[in-house]
Scaffold this motif. Structure first.
Motif, short mmCIF file in Angstrom:
data_model
loop_
_atom_site.label_atom_id
_atom_site.label_comp_id
_atom_site.label_asym_id
_atom_site.label_seq_id
_atom_site.Cartn_x
_atom_site.Cartn_y
_atom_site.Cartn_z
N ALA A 9 -14.86 57.22 19.67
CA ALA A 9 -13.60 57.21 18.92
C ALA A 9 -13.84 56.87 17.45
CB ALA A 9 -12.62 56.23 19.55
N ARG A 10 -14.65 55.85 17.20
CA ARG A 10 -14.96 55.49 15.80
C ARG A 10 -15.64 56.65 15.09
NH1 ARG A 10 -16.28 50.72 18.22
NH2 ARG A 10 -18.50 51.20 18.23
N ARG A 11 -16.58 57.29 15.78
CA ARG A 11 -17.32 58.41 15.19
C ARG A 11 -16.39 59.58 14.86
NH1 ARG A 11 -20.56 62.64 18.03
NH2 ARG A 11 -21.93 63.48 16.45
N ARG A 12 -15.39 59.79 15.68
CA ARG A 12 -14.48 60.93 15.53
C ARG A 12 -13.21 60.58 14.75
NH1 ARG A 12 -16.70 65.65 16.07
NH2 ARG A 12 -18.30 65.56 17.65
N ALA A 17 -8.04 56.36 23.59
CA ALA A 17 -7.18 57.15 24.47
C ALA A 17 -7.25 58.63 24.13
CB ALA A 17 -5.73 56.65 24.39
N GLU A 18 -7.29 58.97 22.84
CA GLU A 18 -7.40 60.37 22.42
C GLU A 18 -8.72 60.97 22.88
OE1 GLU A 18 -4.57 59.78 18.50
OE2 GLU A 18 -6.72 60.00 18.22
N VAL A 19 -9.79 60.19 22.75
CA VAL A 19 -11.11 60.65 23.19
C VAL A 19 -11.11 60.86 24.70
CG1 VAL A 19 -13.54 60.02 23.45
CG2 VAL A 19 -12.37 59.66 21.26
N ALA A 20 -10.55 59.92 25.44
CA ALA A 20 -10.51 60.05 26.91
C ALA A 20 -9.75 61.31 27.32
CB ALA A 20 -9.87 58.81 27.53
N LEU A 21 -8.63 61.56 26.70
CA LEU A 21 -7.85 62.76 27.05
C LEU A 21 -8.58 64.03 26.61
CD1 LEU A 21 -5.35 63.88 28.36
CD2 LEU A 21 -4.12 63.52 26.20
N ALA A 22 -9.18 64.02 25.43
CA ALA A 22 -9.94 65.18 24.96
C ALA A 22 -11.11 65.46 25.91
CB ALA A 22 -10.45 64.95 23.54
N TRP A 23 -11.75 64.41 26.41
CA TRP A 23 -12.87 64.57 27.33
C TRP A 23 -12.39 65.20 28.65
CZ3 TRP A 23 -14.78 60.56 31.14
CH2 TRP A 23 -15.98 60.94 31.72
N ILE A 51 -6.39 68.74 20.17
CA ILE A 51 -7.14 69.51 19.18
C ILE A 51 -8.50 68.87 18.86
CG2 ILE A 51 -5.10 70.58 18.16
CD1 ILE A 51 -5.28 68.56 15.88
N LEU A 52 -8.75 67.69 19.41
CA LEU A 52 -10.03 67.00 19.20
C LEU A 52 -11.12 67.72 19.98
CD1 LEU A 52 -11.60 64.57 18.10
CD2 LEU A 52 -10.87 63.29 20.13
N ARG A 53 -12.18 68.11 19.31
CA ARG A 53 -13.30 68.79 19.96
C ARG A 53 -14.50 67.85 20.00
NH1 ARG A 53 -9.80 71.09 21.80
NH2 ARG A 53 -9.01 73.12 21.19
N LEU A 54 -14.92 67.51 21.19
CA LEU A 54 -16.07 66.65 21.37
C LEU A 54 -17.32 67.52 21.41
CD1 LEU A 54 -14.61 64.33 24.13
CD2 LEU A 54 -14.69 63.91 21.67
#
Length: 68
Positions: A9-12, A17-23, A51-54
């Motif tokens: 999350a810090r990196r992005r 929560a946004e990272v978890a949902l994007a994943w 819209i977050l792309r991991l």
């Protein structure tokens, strides 16, 4: 797992929560993660997650952290 979510999350520039949902959205076999919102801010967070792309490294780290 939480440490990895926080780091990604810090990196992005996102919330954990946004990272978890994007994943979840990015995972094969997951067709529709279920999330509910009670505030406008939560809906906005869901939109950011959609819209977050991991990248491959982020996904690898999350898979490793979630494995038993």
């Amino acid at each position: 797992m939480l440490e990895t979510l926080d780091a990604v999350a810090r990196r992005r520039g996102a919330t954990p929560a946004e990272v978890a949902l994007a994943w979840l959205i990015a995972r094969e076999g997951v067709t529709a993660p279920i999330a509910s919102a009670t505030t406008v801010e939560q809906v906005q967070s869901f939109v950011r997650a959609s819209i977050l792309r991991l990248d491959a490294e982020d996904r690898r780290r999350l898979v490793e952290a979630s494995s038993p």
